[in-house]
Enzyme design. Structure first.
Site, PDB file in Angstrom:
ATOM      1  N   THR B  44      12.106 -38.187 -58.902  1.00 55.75           N
ATOM      2  CA  THR B  44      12.421 -38.386 -60.232  1.00 55.75           C
ATOM      3  C   THR B  44      13.289 -37.759 -60.990  1.00 55.75           C
ATOM      4  OG1 THR B  44       9.842 -39.531 -60.670  1.00 55.75           O
ATOM      5  CG2 THR B  44      11.438 -39.498 -62.448  1.00 55.75           C
ATOM      6  N   TYR B 131       6.288 -31.616 -48.837  1.00 56.59           N
ATOM      7  CA  TYR B 131       6.599 -33.221 -50.479  1.00 56.59           C
ATOM      8  C   TYR B 131       6.220 -34.234 -49.561  1.00 56.59           C
ATOM      9  CZ  TYR B 131       8.268 -36.057 -53.734  1.00 56.59           C
ATOM     10  OH  TYR B 131       9.002 -36.812 -54.480  1.00 56.59           O
ATOM     11  N   LYS B 159       1.682 -31.456 -51.900  1.00 58.19           N
ATOM     12  CA  LYS B 159       1.594 -32.465 -52.205  1.00 58.19           C
ATOM     13  C   LYS B 159       1.373 -34.076 -51.653  1.00 58.19           C
ATOM     14  CE  LYS B 159       5.241 -34.263 -55.842  1.00 58.19           C
ATOM     15  NZ  LYS B 159       5.732 -35.693 -55.516  1.00 58.19           N
TER      16      LYS B 159
END
Lengths: 297, 297
Positions: B44, B131, B159
């Site tokens: 984002t 990630y 994550k």
């Protein structure tokens, strides 16, 4: 320049960076074979792994060694700003055309891709080829979108990723796409295993990884296609099945072509940008065997 | 720093480039809410659309405005060389941790991703969070690979992109992954709609897009999770269903959060990097309604 054999060479990248001498040796094979055009910094040319400066340098080197062969340069990137900068650099290096994929990070909508192509074609002064490669970019073009894009003045060709696996279905596929395209916009096949099918189905160009390293071998096929000798196209492509099998086995062509360039002594067998890693010694030996058996050249 | 609410702010990018004042305003909401950590330049945060120089500048700005809140910076890129340069920059900017995705162009093999993490963790001096975001990177981690990676000394958290859609299945999923991880390596949930399920299933962190713009709202959930109030976690997350519905409707969170940042007056409603385009005025009005109705803050 969007017809015939468009050869897409590897950019060899060794432990010390771009292997410029190796790259020049690969280009020399393409000029010797008089390929119809060169596609510099395509997927096999590792554009996605290189900095803007490296890409500028490679395009410049390629132009210096391309003789009178037209040069297309891929300007793919995630961001539009980056693409415009790369287009500046490619044009300054002497690119005769640009290859533009829809590289996605966040998933892209058709309208976003249309605006991207509109922005780029307005900005540049050379023609653009649409690069449709969902396997790496994760964007899928519809025929409708290809049609809308082909209405942009600068768009002159579409590089498609493959065709269905039978002559009739391949012809249907190519004709269906052509219905959407502005007349004069060519269709080029990629996914080398589909080249014979695609050319026989009416594709005007072969955007070819095989031709980037084995241009004599690839040119036999586009020359047979140019005289509509469909049987010879099919036979020549079928003869290369052991090479296509290597591409399938290794999840695409890049690792195989990198190994092959090493086997030919043009660069190191470890010539892929990290995090990509070379194939095993045993896999490379298999590729050497395929090159020798098929007399790829 | 790999527990609690890790807020992932938008990097607003308007027609004139990165909107630094808008970015600082967004950061001010995070410091005011005392989030547990910040995840700068996540998906984002549009890391994939920005140059090395822009990313360095944003990490530096973030550190200047983060107060005493630990800062994680995403160093994702296709090439290992680029990642190492970004890691240099992030550390120089004061990053307390790095977030490392496996961004693919050519499809990656497990061994290549392991080598990448080995190279990066040896190179850097701050801890690393894996990630795992197959929707944007197109690489799928197996639990076995997460386990191998967690054995690297620098790896401290994972994550994950979501959990199955029932409490029992979510718990089973998180416990299955944990079996593979070195003790002490935390699991953080992302995919905001799954946050409640993930936290109740034992995730120690919420790597949160919602928390990057609405930190007070998100913090209520992690605070309830911290005291094991599963019912409150579930109720608070369920209350946000209209926001999750917006994320689903628009194929992810980024376009919704960009619109929301505009609605809040922090930046322009058109604040996405091209080729991404803002939502329509009508869609933005719907988002404004959701913000008002849910009293997101």
């Amino acid at each position: 320049m969007f017809t015939g054999l468009s050869a897409f060479p590897l950019t060899p990248i060794t432990a010390s960076g771009v292997d410029e001498q190796g790259f020049i040796k690969i280009l020399a094979r393409l000029t010797a074979a008089h390929v119809d055009s060169m596609g510099i910094l395509g997927s096999t040319g590792s554009y996605a792994y290189l900095t803007r400066e490296q890409r500028k340098r490679i395009a410049t080197l390629a132009k210096q060694h391309a003789g009178d062969i037209p040069m297309m340069v891929c300007v793919g990137a995630v961001s539009t700003d980056a693409i415009l900068h790369l287009a500046d650099d490619a044009q300054a290096a002497g690119a005769n055309a640009l290859l533009l994929p829809a590289v996605s990070y966040q998933s892209l909508r058709d309208e976003e891709v249309f605006s991207l192509f509109e922005t780029v074609t307005r900005y540049v002064s050379v023609p653009v080829c649409i690069y449709d490669n969902p396997g790496t970019t994760h964007f899928t073009f519809t025929d409708e979108l290809h049609g809308r894009l082909s209405s942009l003045e600068g768009v002159r060709s579409v590089k498609i990723p493959g065709v269905p696996d039978s002559p009739a279905a391949a012809t249907e596929r190519v004709e269906a796409l052509r219905q959407h395209l502005r007349p004069g916009v060519t269709i080029g096949i990629s996914g080398d295993a589909y080249a014979g099918l695609g050319l026989n189905a009416g594709c005007e160009a072969w955007y070819s990884v095989c031709g980037g390293l084995f241009p004599e071998t690839a040119k036999q096929i586009t020359e047979a296609a140019a005289v509509q000798d469909h049987e010879r196209v099919t036979a020549l492509s079928a003869r290369l099945e052991p090479l296509w099998a290597q591409f399938r086995k290794h999840g695409g062509s890049i690792r195989v072509i990198a190994a092959a360039a090493g086997v030919l002594g043009l660069t190191d067998t470890d010539c892929l940008p990290r995090p990509l890693r070379p194939l095993s010694a045993s896999d490379i030996a298999d590729i050497a065997h395929v090159i020798a058996t098929l007399e790829l050249k």
